[in-house]
Write a protein that holds these residues in place. Sequence first.
Motif, short mmCIF file in Angstrom:
data_model
loop_
_atom_site.label_atom_id
_atom_site.label_comp_id
_atom_site.label_asym_id
_atom_site.label_seq_id
_atom_site.Cartn_x
_atom_site.Cartn_y
_atom_site.Cartn_z
N ARG A 196 4.03 -42.05 5.56
CA ARG A 196 4.46 -43.04 6.54
C ARG A 196 3.46 -43.28 7.66
O ARG A 196 3.50 -44.32 8.31
N LEU A 197 2.60 -42.32 7.91
CA LEU A 197 1.60 -42.47 8.97
C LEU A 197 0.29 -42.94 8.36
O LEU A 197 -0.07 -42.57 7.25
N ALA A 198 -0.42 -43.75 9.09
CA ALA A 198 -1.72 -44.23 8.61
C ALA A 198 -2.66 -43.05 8.44
O ALA A 198 -2.69 -42.15 9.28
N PRO A 199 -3.43 -43.05 7.36
CA PRO A 199 -4.38 -41.94 7.15
C PRO A 199 -5.38 -41.86 8.30
O PRO A 199 -5.98 -42.86 8.67
N ASP A 200 -5.51 -40.69 8.85
CA ASP A 200 -6.41 -40.46 9.97
C ASP A 200 -6.72 -38.97 9.98
O ASP A 200 -5.81 -38.14 10.07
N ALA A 201 -7.99 -38.62 9.90
CA ALA A 201 -8.38 -37.21 9.80
C ALA A 201 -7.88 -36.39 10.99
O ALA A 201 -7.40 -35.27 10.83
N LYS A 202 -7.99 -36.94 12.19
CA LYS A 202 -7.53 -36.22 13.38
C LYS A 202 -6.02 -36.01 13.31
O LYS A 202 -5.51 -34.93 13.58
N ARG A 203 -5.31 -37.04 12.94
CA ARG A 203 -3.85 -36.95 12.83
C ARG A 203 -3.44 -35.96 11.75
O ARG A 203 -2.45 -35.25 11.89
N GLU A 204 -4.20 -35.93 10.66
CA GLU A 204 -3.92 -35.01 9.55
C GLU A 204 -3.96 -33.56 10.03
O GLU A 204 -3.09 -32.76 9.72
N ALA A 205 -4.98 -33.21 10.79
CA ALA A 205 -5.11 -31.85 11.32
C ALA A 205 -3.97 -31.53 12.29
O ALA A 205 -3.41 -30.43 12.26
N GLU A 206 -3.62 -32.48 13.14
CA GLU A 206 -2.52 -32.27 14.08
C GLU A 206 -1.19 -32.10 13.32
O GLU A 206 -0.38 -31.25 13.66
N LEU A 207 -0.99 -32.92 12.30
CA LEU A 207 0.22 -32.84 11.50
C LEU A 207 0.33 -31.47 10.83
O LEU A 207 1.38 -30.84 10.85
N THR A 208 -0.76 -31.00 10.27
CA THR A 208 -0.77 -29.69 9.62
C THR A 208 -0.42 -28.59 10.62
O THR A 208 0.38 -27.70 10.33
N ALA A 209 -0.99 -28.66 11.81
CA ALA A 209 -0.71 -27.65 12.84
C ALA A 209 0.76 -27.67 13.25
O ALA A 209 1.39 -26.62 13.37
N VAL A 210 1.32 -28.86 13.44
CA VAL A 210 2.72 -28.97 13.84
C VAL A 210 3.63 -28.43 12.74
O VAL A 210 4.57 -27.69 13.00
N LEU A 211 3.34 -28.79 11.50
CA LEU A 211 4.19 -28.34 10.39
C LEU A 211 4.07 -26.83 10.17
O LEU A 211 5.05 -26.19 9.78
N ASP A 212 2.91 -26.26 10.43
CA ASP A 212 2.78 -24.80 10.37
C ASP A 212 3.69 -24.15 11.42
O ASP A 212 4.36 -23.15 11.15
N ASP A 213 3.72 -24.75 12.61
CA ASP A 213 4.60 -24.23 13.67
C ASP A 213 6.07 -24.39 13.28
O ASP A 213 6.88 -23.50 13.52
N VAL A 214 6.42 -25.53 12.68
CA VAL A 214 7.81 -25.75 12.25
C VAL A 214 8.20 -24.71 11.21
O VAL A 214 9.28 -24.13 11.27
N GLN A 215 7.31 -24.44 10.27
CA GLN A 215 7.60 -23.44 9.25
C GLN A 215 7.80 -22.07 9.88
O GLN A 215 8.72 -21.34 9.51
N THR A 216 6.98 -21.73 10.85
CA THR A 216 7.13 -20.44 11.54
C THR A 216 8.47 -20.38 12.26
O THR A 216 9.20 -19.37 12.17
N LEU A 217 8.82 -21.44 12.96
CA LEU A 217 10.09 -21.47 13.69
C LEU A 217 11.29 -21.39 12.74
O LEU A 217 12.24 -20.64 12.99
N LEU A 218 11.25 -22.14 11.66
CA LEU A 218 12.36 -22.10 10.70
C LEU A 218 12.47 -20.73 10.04
O LEU A 218 13.55 -20.26 9.73
N GLY A 219 11.32 -20.09 9.84
CA GLY A 219 11.32 -18.76 9.25
C GLY A 219 12.01 -17.72 10.12
O GLY A 219 12.57 -16.75 9.63
N LYS A 220 12.00 -17.94 11.41
CA LYS A 220 12.64 -16.99 12.34
C LYS A 220 14.16 -17.16 12.40
O LYS A 220 14.85 -16.31 12.93
N VAL A 221 14.67 -18.25 11.86
CA VAL A 221 16.12 -18.50 11.88
C VAL A 221 16.84 -17.55 10.93
O VAL A 221 17.96 -17.18 11.15
#
Length: 96
Positions: A70-95
């Motif tokens: 859904r987001l336009a391909p953008d290398a900077k955005r890709e790295a930010e997205l990966t970082a955010v999703l890694d954090d989401v996975q960590t947070l969900l793992g603690k539940v």
Amino acid sequence: MAKFTDESARTDLLNRLKRAEGQLRGIQRMIEGGEPCLDIAGQMAAVRKALDSAYVRMTVCFMQQELQTRLAPDAKREAELTAVLDDVQTLLGKVR
């Protein structure tokens, strides 16, 4: 609804589920063999945790695929997205 397009994520999830399946078969053998309930309960808890972990991984993979689509391909955005999703996975793992 999204399907797995990332082959490594698909393989990872299938491997997690196969391990849980093996653990479930082991629990069945324990019950058939008359093992103590406390030992069986410990194995059941391990399977539940394995399934919870697989569910979190699948959820994050779904989010990643949908957001990348859904987001336009953008290398900077890709790295930010990966970082955010890694954090989401960590947070969900603690539940769990």
